[in-house]
Scaffold this motif. Sequence first.
Motif, short mmCIF file in Angstrom:
data_model
loop_
_atom_site.label_atom_id
_atom_site.label_comp_id
_atom_site.label_asym_id
_atom_site.label_seq_id
_atom_site.Cartn_x
_atom_site.Cartn_y
_atom_site.Cartn_z
N ALA A 109 27.90 54.64 4.51
CA ALA A 109 26.70 54.71 5.35
C ALA A 109 25.76 53.52 5.12
CB ALA A 109 25.97 56.04 5.13
N PRO A 110 25.49 53.11 3.86
CA PRO A 110 24.65 51.93 3.67
C PRO A 110 25.29 50.64 4.18
CG PRO A 110 24.70 53.25 1.66
CD PRO A 110 25.75 53.80 2.57
N ALA A 111 26.63 50.61 4.25
CA ALA A 111 27.32 49.38 4.70
C ALA A 111 27.34 49.24 6.21
CB ALA A 111 28.75 49.36 4.16
N VAL A 112 27.16 50.35 6.93
CA VAL A 112 27.28 50.30 8.40
C VAL A 112 26.30 49.32 9.04
CG1 VAL A 112 26.94 51.66 10.50
CG2 VAL A 112 28.37 52.56 8.67
N PRO A 113 25.01 49.31 8.67
CA PRO A 113 24.10 48.32 9.30
C PRO A 113 24.52 46.88 9.03
CG PRO A 113 22.84 50.06 8.21
CD PRO A 113 24.27 50.23 7.78
N ARG A 114 24.98 46.58 7.82
CA ARG A 114 25.44 45.22 7.52
C ARG A 114 26.67 44.87 8.34
NH1 ARG A 114 24.81 47.32 2.26
NH2 ARG A 114 27.06 47.22 1.89
N LEU A 115 27.56 45.83 8.47
CA LEU A 115 28.77 45.59 9.24
C LEU A 115 28.43 45.35 10.71
CD1 LEU A 115 31.86 45.55 8.67
CD2 LEU A 115 31.91 47.90 9.52
N SER A 116 27.47 46.08 11.23
CA SER A 116 27.06 45.90 12.63
C SER A 116 26.48 44.51 12.85
CB SER A 116 26.03 46.96 13.02
OG SER A 116 26.58 48.25 12.95
N THR A 117 25.80 43.98 11.84
CA THR A 117 25.22 42.63 11.96
C THR A 117 26.28 41.55 11.85
OG1 THR A 117 23.12 43.39 11.03
CG2 THR A 117 23.57 41.03 10.93
N HIS A 118 27.17 41.69 10.88
CA HIS A 118 28.15 40.64 10.61
C HIS A 118 29.41 40.73 11.47
CE1 HIS A 118 26.23 40.64 6.35
NE2 HIS A 118 25.54 39.88 7.18
N SER A 119 29.73 41.95 11.94
CA SER A 119 30.95 42.16 12.74
C SER A 119 30.61 43.06 13.92
CB SER A 119 32.06 42.78 11.89
OG SER A 119 32.33 42.00 10.74
N PRO A 120 29.87 42.55 14.88
CA PRO A 120 29.36 43.41 15.96
C PRO A 120 30.45 43.99 16.87
CG PRO A 120 28.90 41.09 16.42
CD PRO A 120 29.40 41.16 15.00
N ASP A 121 31.64 43.40 16.87
CA ASP A 121 32.71 43.91 17.73
C ASP A 121 33.60 44.92 17.04
OD1 ASP A 121 31.93 42.25 19.87
OD2 ASP A 121 33.07 40.57 19.05
N GLN A 286 39.45 43.56 6.02
CA GLN A 286 38.81 42.59 5.14
C GLN A 286 37.30 42.56 5.36
OE1 GLN A 286 40.25 41.11 2.59
NE2 GLN A 286 42.13 42.21 3.16
N ALA A 287 36.85 42.74 6.59
CA ALA A 287 35.42 42.77 6.86
C ALA A 287 34.75 43.95 6.17
CB ALA A 287 35.16 42.82 8.36
N VAL A 288 35.38 45.13 6.23
CA VAL A 288 34.81 46.31 5.59
C VAL A 288 34.83 46.15 4.08
CG1 VAL A 288 35.08 48.79 5.24
CG2 VAL A 288 35.37 47.82 7.52
N LEU A 289 35.92 45.61 3.53
CA LEU A 289 35.98 45.41 2.09
C LEU A 289 34.89 44.46 1.61
CD1 LEU A 289 39.83 45.14 1.49
CD2 LEU A 289 38.33 47.10 1.03
N ARG A 290 34.59 43.43 2.40
CA ARG A 290 33.51 42.52 2.02
C ARG A 290 32.17 43.25 1.95
NH1 ARG A 290 36.35 38.87 5.32
NH2 ARG A 290 35.04 39.38 7.12
N GLU A 291 31.91 44.10 2.91
CA GLU A 291 30.63 44.81 2.92
C GLU A 291 30.55 45.85 1.79
OE1 GLU A 291 28.32 43.68 4.58
OE2 GLU A 291 29.42 42.44 6.00
#
Length: 305
Positions: A109-121, A286-291
């Motif tokens: 849940a805390p990673a979702v906003p960062r993921l939306s910013t860095h990987s919007p698609d 890989q994007a999720v693992l980074r976040e």
Amino acid sequence: MIDVAALRALRSVATLGTLAAAADELGFTASAVSQQIKRLERQVGVPVLAQAGRGVVLTPAGQAVVDSAPDVFQALERCAEAARSVADGAPRGVLRVVAFSTAIRGLLAPAVPRLSTHSPDLRLHLTEQDPDQALHSVHSGVADLALVHDADGLPAPLPPSMTQSHLHTDAGDVVMSRTHPLAALDRPLARADLAGHAWVTSPPGTVCHQWFRRLFENDEPAVPHLIDDFATQLSLVAAGEVLALIPRLARPPLGDHLVARPLRRQPKREVYAAWRRSAEASPAIQAVLRELAPENQLSPASSTA
């Protein structure tokens, strides 16, 4: 040529034992799964299932097909991932993530906003599952990424087709009302400090109950409440009469009426991300693992938060 959906249906039936269970896992009706199996039998030219009471079992030919299935799925996945990586390496589409509830709350849940910013698609589809079920879902292709924790210090066994990475060390603290006598002790608590106090704890069979029993070894503390939901546990703690042992990942902000104290012998569990080896190059994974990397996680809850 063998139909991939039919092959996936056979593997699910082989693992779960019935058409109905496989249909539930795959999101089809039992009739649709049965038709997929019949189509597969026509394609390979021999029966792959036999009736066994109320369930079904693999024929020797069916077992041979299932034994070969992982190679097929991994080859197809590597093909798809290669295409996506060659295109531009940008994470996009839907990533199916399965995880235990406190990992969803404290890590995803805390990673979702960062993921939306860095990987919007990229979009996440999250499903709560216990570690064993989560690993099966990824292994069978129903999910793409699992978050699991070890069981009593032992990592969950991984199928050879999967790999994992350590994400987080979760710890348990004792939570109490600020009016509780132990709240005045601004230090890690020893077992002797806890003697004579009543508790609310998770039911037997859960990691937190194992932590609790190990904390007291052969002692028998008073446990008037067995509650699985941590928010409900905290509501009873707020009443001032019981203590609770709460994992930090599961802990919301405690507000003005509750306080947490660490233990001298801190109970811990390790959290891992697991995925299929054939999906290693997936930009989405890989994007999720980074976040979720430790440097991007929120700071652990302090002892008094």
